[in-house]
Design a protein around this motif. Structure first.
Motif, mmCIF file in Angstrom:
data_model
loop_
_atom_site.group_PDB
_atom_site.id
_atom_site.type_symbol
_atom_site.label_atom_id
_atom_site.label_comp_id
_atom_site.label_asym_id
_atom_site.label_seq_id
_atom_site.Cartn_x
_atom_site.Cartn_y
_atom_site.Cartn_z
ATOM 1 N N UNK A 1 0.855 -1.182 0.000
ATOM 2 C CA UNK A 1 0.000 0.000 0.000
ATOM 3 C C UNK A 1 0.891 1.231 0.000
ATOM 4 N N UNK A 2 0.691 2.097 -0.992
ATOM 5 C CA UNK A 2 1.487 3.322 -1.104
ATOM 6 C C UNK A 2 0.589 4.557 -1.027
ATOM 7 N N UNK A 3 -0.531 4.429 -0.361
ATOM 8 C CA UNK A 3 -1.483 5.545 -0.276
ATOM 9 C C UNK A 3 -0.894 6.697 0.522
ATOM 10 N N UNK A 4 -1.007 7.914 -0.006
ATOM 11 C CA UNK A 4 -0.515 9.072 0.749
ATOM 12 C C UNK A 4 -1.481 9.422 1.882
ATOM 13 N N UNK A 5 -0.932 9.957 2.961
ATOM 14 C CA UNK A 5 -1.777 10.494 4.021
ATOM 15 C C UNK A 5 -1.792 12.006 3.855
ATOM 16 N N UNK A 6 -2.959 12.598 4.052
ATOM 17 C CA UNK A 6 -3.095 14.031 3.787
ATOM 18 C C UNK A 6 -4.035 14.674 4.788
ATOM 19 N N UNK A 7 -3.814 15.969 5.010
ATOM 20 C CA UNK A 7 -4.744 16.765 5.803
ATOM 21 C C UNK A 7 -6.050 16.890 5.026
ATOM 22 N N UNK A 8 -7.138 17.097 5.741
ATOM 23 C CA UNK A 8 -8.434 17.254 5.080
ATOM 24 C C UNK A 8 -8.488 18.501 4.203
ATOM 25 N N UNK A 9 -7.629 19.456 4.469
ATOM 26 C CA UNK A 9 -7.640 20.700 3.702
ATOM 27 C C UNK A 9 -6.931 20.574 2.347
ATOM 28 N N UNK A 10 -6.262 19.450 2.106
ATOM 29 C CA UNK A 10 -5.508 19.269 0.860
ATOM 30 C C UNK A 10 -6.452 19.021 -0.315
#
Length: 192
Positions: free
Chosen positions: A9-18
């Motif tokens: 799994x290479x899913x990026x983690x991101x802030x909700x504001x992205x």
């Protein structure tokens, strides 16, 4: 047929504001890079849901070192994804990482002509995916069969069988350079 399956799994983690589309582009790029790394090590790669990849080592062509190829491939995927994360291109608030599960076992391959995900069945695919889901970010977990086959070529640490972790799993710490996947007993007595 015996294969080694690497679920990555290479899913990026991101802030909700992205920006969702920008995060998706970053994830797609990371998945392409990871696919190239897995293929370079000899895997046949299928993309599962989202940014999860499933690499098959030993199908359609088998090698005696498929388990070691798989472990070294996911180690290289982790390095490649990290190099993307330090690239100045990513958006603020987005972090790239990877996690992987690797297991070796038998699959049943149905008739030719269909997509790989439609013709490959067996508990080893589910086991690799369970290991991947139990892994923390930037962690690689291998199952019992794979650990037995790469012993001496990979440094591992047993995983505490806590909540969500498979009963028997090992965390991959590093691969030992220039080692063979097939251990040779040099202390065996010679006869004759």
């Amino acid at each position: 047929r015996t294969v080694t399956v690497a679920a990555v799994d290479v899913a990026p983690t991101a802030d909700l504001s992205c920006d969702t589309e920008a995060v998706a582009r970053i994830g797609s790029h990371a998945a392409r890079v990871a696919t190239e790394v897995l293929q370079r090590h000899g895997a046949r790669v299928e993309r599962s849901l989202g940014d999860e990849l499933v690499g098959f080592f030993g199908f359609p062509a088998a090698h005696e070192d498929d388990p070691l190829r798989a472990v070294r491939a996911v180690l290289d995927v982790r390095t490649a994804v990290h190099s993307l994360d330090v690239d100045p291109g990513p958006i603020d608030g987005v972090r790239l990482g990877s996690r992987a599960g690797v297991e070796t076992g038998d699959i049943v391959v149905a008739g030719p002509g269909a997509a790989l995900r439609d013709v490959v069945m067996g508990p080893v695919v589910s086991a690799a995916r369970r290991l991947e889901h139990a892994a923390a970010n930037d962690e690689i977990l291998i199952g019992t069969s794979t650990q037995r086959l790469v012993r001496g070529a990979v440094i591992v640490k047993p995983v505490d069988g806590g909540a969500g972790a498979p009963a028997k799993a090992w965390r991959v710490l590093e691969s030992i350079a220039r080692t063979s996947a097939i251990s040779r007993a040099k202390e065996a007595p010679m006869i004759g």
